[in-house]
Design a protein around this motif. Structure first.
Motif, mmCIF file in Angstrom:
data_model
loop_
_atom_site.group_PDB
_atom_site.id
_atom_site.type_symbol
_atom_site.label_atom_id
_atom_site.label_comp_id
_atom_site.label_asym_id
_atom_site.label_seq_id
_atom_site.Cartn_x
_atom_site.Cartn_y
_atom_site.Cartn_z
ATOM 1 N N GLU A 165 -3.761 6.931 2.556
ATOM 2 C CA GLU A 165 -3.658 5.878 2.289
ATOM 3 C C GLU A 165 -3.589 5.665 0.708
ATOM 4 O O GLU A 165 -5.263 5.979 0.617
ATOM 5 C CB GLU A 165 -4.628 5.009 3.040
ATOM 6 N N ASP A 170 0.860 -1.268 -0.141
ATOM 7 C CA ASP A 170 -0.146 -0.058 0.419
ATOM 8 C C ASP A 170 0.978 1.240 -0.161
ATOM 9 O O ASP A 170 2.197 1.215 0.572
ATOM 10 C CB ASP A 170 -0.876 -0.131 1.504
ATOM 11 N N ASN A 213 -5.013 2.136 -1.408
ATOM 12 C CA ASN A 213 -4.801 0.583 -1.807
ATOM 13 C C ASN A 213 -4.000 0.404 -2.825
ATOM 14 O O ASN A 213 -4.309 0.696 -4.034
ATOM 15 C CB ASN A 213 -6.138 -0.767 -0.801
#
Length: 716
Positions: A115, A86, A117
């Motif tokens: 973040e 990630d 993915n």
């Protein structure tokens, strides 16, 4: 975790947007002093640990100068990392608003987290939480190092223990050993209570507990003494080893200084004996009289002749005077026709009395007025009275021939010269002897000066070969002898304390066994069994924790020495040794460099740097093995004491390691002395790396004006 990208916007010398797209493995950032290396390090440190304070000091002066008053721009440092496939982006930033020329205000400080993915979906998260999750602060603390001195994180007793506890499995046993201790103490209490049900046991228990308590206090006291003595011994041994290399020079220096002092005193004494005041003592006072003797002889003869003449004249004068006196006396006798009575016989008063009484009281006959006897007495009184009147013509007649006695003074002067002739005759010899004496002393002084120069040259050579100043070198010898005495005393103390400590342990063991025997004989057997089991469980947990701790230290030592030997190929290294010590209810781990089992207290900076880096690499590698995760390490100028060759070897070694490392160094740059142009040396081509950058100031720039400063980032 791998740092994929560092982006710096408008942070100090990094004007506008600057990106470092990093690789896994070794990333090298080259740069001269003052051209942006350290600012890169500080920017990353600000991203990790920065606070909302003094932000205006972080603003790019160039960007601020180009911004209109009232307008704003963002100062930002962001890091893109990859963890378990990630992508995470952490950004720390604030807004700078230009208020007036060279001044700005700051606002909107924030740390953001994003973040992403594996599917490319992005989500906003708390930046601080994300940073601690991907790069825990305990690990960050030991991942960034600025300069060589910063590498020595092991001076603190707790630093290494904290690291070991962080990465070793030993810490997992903390909770079990604590629980085990709690249960064991409960079981001990239950057994004691059971045994104390018997009054005899209670009294004996009380006595034993008191004795055990005293013995444990005494044991703790000797443990403190032992630790303290051990620390002092190590410190003294270190001082002695550091001084050993200087002792020989210090001893020689002391001998030389004594000789130099003796020579200087001799020279001073000889200089004091030389009298070269020739002008006063010889030339002015005596030298002029060297040829005086003929003049003196002539002078003495004339004085003698003059004296003789004077005496002759005086004799003639005395004769003339005697004749005159004789004539005068004869005339007096003839005039009186008789020998006069002595003056004053009879006295004036008697004569007047006799004339008044008209009687001669000498012959006791009458002397009537007009008689011969009366007239005789009258004449006699008249004569007496006349004799009492001063006769001025006599003084003139008896005047001296020579009123002042110059002749006598001349004679004395002549005699004085005669006496000094002996000294005058020795003037030539005295002068000759004085010159010879002075010349001999000068020759001695010259020889002593030559000897002095040799001794001083030898002293300069010794001082030149020593890295310690003269004053300290003199102190070294005094301290060295004092330290040797101290070491003997401390070793004796350590033996005594060890003996006392072991004796107390033996006594304590006996008392505890006595107490256990009471338990075994009196307490409930179930409680005894339970207590024994819990004792064993606690021991197992503690032993396991100790074993895991020791295993980690052993691994750390082995890996550290593996890196250490590689960094110092074909050079002396010694061995890195980790020593675990118990210090008053706490454990410390000390790092030592040993040579044949003896502590090597005087490694040079290059060797120290190698040792520290080796340990850090070993910790990093063990952390990876333990956590199955990589963490980057960032070093700013860690190898300043290395030469370029050793730096190249060091970089090639790092290239072989797995973890990501970012190194900022100033090696492999060439600065042309004529054109001042910077370039990368060809040798850098031989350095193995995964990525390299060159940070340098954009030319031309004004060294006195920050508005002209901008660091360029060049990917090599």
């Amino acid at each position: 975790m791998i740092i994929r990208k560092i982006q710096i916007d408008n942070y100090l010398c990094y004007y506008d947007t600057n990106s470092f797209v990093l690789s896994e493995g070794l990333n090298i950032i080259l740069g001269e002093n003052g051209e942006g290396k350290t600012k890169f390090f500080e920017a990353v440190d600000w991203l990790f640990n920065g606070e909302n304070e003094d932000l205006e000091l972080l603003v790019s002066a160039k960007k601020l100068s180009e911004t209109e008053i009232g307008e704003s721009f963002r100062v930002r440092v962001s890091m893109t990392v990859e963890q378990y496939g990630d992508i995470k982006i952490i950004t720390r930033s604030f807004v700078a608003k230009k208020e007036k020329e060279n001044q700005c205000s700051t606002s909107s400080f924030m740390i953001e987290g994003i973040e992403e993915n594996s599917l490319g979906e992005r989500s906003q998260v708390d930046g601080t939480t994300l940073l601690d999750r991907v790069f825990p602060f305990q690990i960050r603390k030991y991942s960034m190092f600025k300069g060589e001195a910063d590498l020595n994180i092991f001076e603190s007793d707790n630093a290494l223990v904290n690291l070991i506890n962080l990465f070793s499995e030993a810490k997992h046993y903390d909770k079990y050993s604590e629980k085990g201790a709690f249960l064991r103490e409960k079981a001990e209490k239950a057994v004691e209570d059971s045994a104390k049900l018997d009054r005899k046991n209670a009294n004996l228990y009380k006595k034993l507990e008191g004795e055990i308590s005293l013995l444990e206090k005494e044991k703790a006291k000797f443990e403190v003494h032992l630790n303290s003595t051990d620390d002092e011994i190590r410190k003294i041994e270190g001082n002695l080893q550091l001084a050993e290399s200087h002792v020989k020079n210090a001893d020689a220096l002391e001998t030389l200084n004594k000789r130099i002092k003796e020579i200087e005193e001799k020279i001073s004494f000889l200089n004091g004996r030389i009298d070269e005041n020739y002008t006063t003592s010889l030339f002015d006072e005596n030298w002029i009289l060297v040829n005086f003797e003929p003049y003196h002889k002539e002078f003495a003869e004339k004085v003698s002749e003059h004296s003789k003449k004077r005496r002759e004249l005086q004799s003639e004068f005395d004769k003339e005077k005697g004749i005159k006196l004789g004539e005068k006396k004869a005339k007096a006798d003839l005039l009186n026709n008789a020998v006069p009575l002595p003056t004053g016989v009879p006295s004036k008063a008697h004569m007047e009395e006799m004339l008044n009484d008209q009687i001669c009281k000498v012959c006791n006959r009458e002397a009537k007025k007009g008689s011969d006897a009366y007239e005789f007495m009258m004449e006699r009184l008249k004569t007496y009275l006349e004799s009492q009147v001063a006769n001025e013509t006599d003084d003139e007649e008896y005047e001296q021939l020579f009123k002042l006695d110059y002749t006598n003074r001349l004679e004395n002067l002549s005699i004085s010269h005669e006496d000094n002739l002996k000294n005058l005759r020795s003037i030539r010899t005295n002068i000759k002897e004085l010159f010879e004496f002075n010349n001999d002393r000068k020759k001695e002084i010259e020889e002593l000066n030559e000897q002095l120069e040799k001794e001083k040259s030898e002293r300069e050579r010794i001082l030149g070969n020593s890295s310690v100043a003269e004053e300290k070198l003199i102190d070294v010898l005094k301290n060295y002898n004092a330290w040797q005495d101290d070491l003997k005393n401390r070793n004796r103390e350590q033996l005594r304390y060890t003996s006392e400590y072991e004796k107390l342990e033996a006594q304590l063991k006996i008392k505890k066994e006595e107490k256990d025997k009471i338990d075994t004989d009196s307490a409930n057997s179930f409680l005894i069994k339970t207590r024994n089991i819990l004792r064993d469980i606690e021991t197992i947990f503690l032993d396991t924790k100790e074993k895991k701790f020791d295993e980690f230290i052993e691994k750390l030592q082995s890996k550290s020495n593996h890196f250490f030997k590689k960094i110092n190929i074909d050079a002396f290294t010694g061995t890195i040794v980790f020593t675990r010590r118990n210090k008053i209810s706490r454990t410390i781990v000390e790092v030592e460099l040993q040579e044949d089992g003896r502590v090597f207290y005087k490694p040079n900076q290059s060797l120290l740097t190698s040792m520290h880096i080796s340990i850090l690499f070993a910790i990093s590698e063990l952390a990876t093995e333990t956590k199955e995760e990589n963490f980057p390490m960032i070093f700013d100028a860690p190898t300043s004491s290395f030469g370029e060759n050793k730096t190249a070897q060091f970089l090639n070694l790092i290239f072989e390691t797995e973890n990501q490392k970012i190194l900022l160094i100033k090696d492999f740059l060439n600065n042309d002395k004529t054109t001042k142009a910077l370039s990368i040396k060809n040798e850098f081509e031989n350095v193995r790396r995964d990525k390299a950058f060159w940070v340098k100031l954009e030319r031309p720039f004004d060294p006195n004006n920050l508005k002209t400063i901008n660091t360029q980032v060049i990917t090599l």
